[in-house]
Design an enzyme around this catalytic site. Sequence first.
Site, mmCIF file in Angstrom:
data_model
loop_
_atom_site.group_PDB
_atom_site.id
_atom_site.type_symbol
_atom_site.label_atom_id
_atom_site.label_comp_id
_atom_site.label_asym_id
_atom_site.label_seq_id
_atom_site.Cartn_x
_atom_site.Cartn_y
_atom_site.Cartn_z
ATOM 1 N N LYS A 42 0.876 -1.182 0.000
ATOM 2 C CA LYS A 42 0.000 0.000 0.000
ATOM 3 C C LYS A 42 0.904 1.219 0.000
ATOM 4 O O LYS A 42 2.026 1.167 0.503
ATOM 5 C CB LYS A 42 -0.852 0.015 1.264
ATOM 6 C CG LYS A 42 -1.888 -1.087 1.322
ATOM 7 C CD LYS A 42 -3.295 -0.494 1.258
ATOM 8 C CE LYS A 42 -4.337 -1.578 1.191
ATOM 9 N NZ LYS A 42 -4.696 -2.064 2.508
ATOM 10 N N HIS B 116 1.382 6.940 2.611
ATOM 11 C CA HIS B 116 0.642 8.187 2.382
ATOM 12 C C HIS B 116 0.941 9.224 3.463
ATOM 13 O O HIS B 116 1.780 9.006 4.339
ATOM 14 C CB HIS B 116 -0.858 7.898 2.279
ATOM 15 C CG HIS B 116 -1.397 7.171 3.479
ATOM 16 N ND1 HIS B 116 -1.531 7.766 4.704
ATOM 17 C CD2 HIS B 116 -1.813 5.883 3.630
ATOM 18 C CE1 HIS B 116 -2.019 6.905 5.556
ATOM 19 N NE2 HIS B 116 -2.197 5.739 4.934
ATOM 20 N N HIS C 108 0.935 8.225 7.123
ATOM 21 C CA HIS C 108 2.152 7.543 7.558
ATOM 22 C C HIS C 108 3.311 8.525 7.717
ATOM 23 O O HIS C 108 4.208 8.308 8.525
ATOM 24 C CB HIS C 108 2.530 6.437 6.581
ATOM 25 C CG HIS C 108 1.626 5.250 6.671
ATOM 26 N ND1 HIS C 108 0.932 4.758 5.598
ATOM 27 C CD2 HIS C 108 1.273 4.479 7.728
ATOM 28 C CE1 HIS C 108 0.196 3.734 5.988
ATOM 29 N NE2 HIS C 108 0.384 3.538 7.276
HETATM 30 N N1 ARG Z 1 -0.011 -0.727 9.859
HETATM 31 C C1 ARG Z 1 -0.899 0.089 10.601
HETATM 32 C C2 ARG Z 1 -1.472 1.174 9.716
HETATM 33 O O1 ARG Z 1 -0.925 1.478 8.684
HETATM 34 C C3 ARG Z 1 -0.249 0.747 11.793
HETATM 35 C C4 ARG Z 1 0.345 -0.189 12.798
HETATM 36 C C5 ARG Z 1 0.578 0.472 14.117
HETATM 37 N N2 ARG Z 1 1.241 -0.369 15.060
HETATM 38 C C6 ARG Z 1 0.669 -1.393 15.701
HETATM 39 N N3 ARG Z 1 1.404 -2.085 16.531
HETATM 40 N N4 ARG Z 1 -0.593 -1.691 15.524
HETATM 41 O O2 ARG Z 1 -2.491 1.759 10.060
#
Ligand code: ARG
Length: 578
Positions: free
Chosen positions: A125, A128, A131
């Site tokens: 993905k 963006h 992030h």
């Molecule tokens: N991958 C998730 C996202 O893009 C964020 C992960 C955050 N960290 C966790 N331990 N859940 O929204």
Amino acid sequence: MKNQICNYLTTLLPETTPEQFLSLLETPPEASMGDFALPCFSFAKVLRKNPKLIAEELAAGLTEQADKLGIEKVEAVNGYCNIFLDRAAYVKQCLATANGENHGVQQPGSGKTVCMDYSSPNIAKNFHVGHLRTTVIGNSLYKIYEKLGYNVVRINHLGDWGTQFGKLIVAYKKWSSKEEIEEKGIEELMRIYVKFNQEKEGDASMMEEARNWFVKMEQNDEEALAIWNWFKDISLVEFERVYKLLGISFDSYIGESFYREKVPALVEELKEKNLLTESQGANVIDLSAYDMPPCLITKSDGGSIYHSRDIAAVLYRKQTYGFEKCLYVTGLEQSLHFKQVFTAVKLMGNDWAEDALVHVPYGLVSMAGAKLSSRTGNIVYAEDILKEAMERAMTAIQAKNPDLQNKEETAKQVGVGAVIFHDLFNQRIKNVEFNWEDVLSFEGATGPYVQYTYARAKSILRKAGFKKNTGNKADASDTTGTYDINYKHLTDETSYALVKTLSGYEAAVQGAAECYEPSVVARYIISVASAFNKFYHECPILNASEEEKQARLALVDAVQKVLKDACGLLGMECPEKM
Ligand code: ARG
């Protein structure tokens, strides 16, 4: 000096502690009311005395020791003890601190470990703007905690597991090729993923196929894992480009896929602890007692999910790193998720979870009014924003200072720094509105304004031929940077205000760490930059008398050092020339 004064105050009032005075001391709203004010009302009850009288007695006591304590005078006014410091002595101490070890920031965190989970993009993905926020905020918190002496483990909890990879494998086999993916990267993966979701409506077998591929992944099928791994590599190359622009790295890239294998053991433990209930074939933890929906642990097919992988991750990190705290920097919309995860961990008998696990949420980014390049529809890539910022900075440099050396490098520092500062200046929970004029302006609270202020300070020092630690009459062995100067020249209102602002560095770093809020440091930077620019306009430096000049240069030197260090805490660089 504050500590010294507070220690002495305890000898004047029985049964008091220095801490008590430290917490009572206020900074008066106006310089005419002194440097510190001690309100005496809280002592009135215990002492059965009028606060006015107490203030007068304390003032008299302090006056007796004024010289020793570095106090110029003390006034008792309406129950307050207004303390005026000996400005020259105070300035000397502040500059010594700013030039000293760690710029005067104590390290209460040494020996303690903090885990920080941030950035954590999803494989295949796009990276963006959301992030970009977690990355920039997380990186700044890492620097802030490190400054306070903590051992910080930077964790990139990659979103690298889930049913979407089954869909992607099907889509890849149907509509793409090795060459196309190698060439276009995530953009191509996004394209086929979107296509899959459109086409699956008309073709039920596609979903079936995707499910089968994901089952294969969960069963460690070689082909399935090879394709998944390849998607992961392709994505990481792109993520790394963003990290490189930002100057960011991580200690761990262990993501969700790592924890899927830990979920069966978690399920066993939850069963043993009687925490698991079945709901339509799935395993959940009932959280109704906490006013929350149930926390899903395994789906009806037995597979792990985001929640359970996160619970497994908490336990693994605690065991591996022995953290004092574990922070999670994600968008506000994940609040419920983390509440559920943290509660589940606590219910398992881990009382430490309550204080140690912290969700650090942030607001949305909106692009209103800004024309941003985007590759696919409304999606804005972080990399595109950073690149555009650099291009715009380059255009500004070409127009304003075409002879500058290192133009490319400077444009990168200014462009990237502008985006970072803009993100961090407001409280993180506030939404960020992205508008190029604001981001890159040289006026107001912006990155370029701060960098320009730093470059101005450096330019003054260069023009004056100022050398670190060897100011005119200085003893070369004096490495504290406290030059042989007459500090009286820094006691006028403007210089003194700058010194006082500068001396707030430690408090800003501590405050930022306490509330997980880089904006506290960003605001400190702006207050120093503004106080410095006022000083620059009101106090001539290069044309002053020799003695004044040396004193002012010493102040400029301390300011540039602290400014650069503080910008570093935001993850922002400062070019020497702009
Ligand atoms: N991958 C998730 C996202 O893009 C964020 C992960 C955050 N960290 C966790 N331990 N859940 O929204």
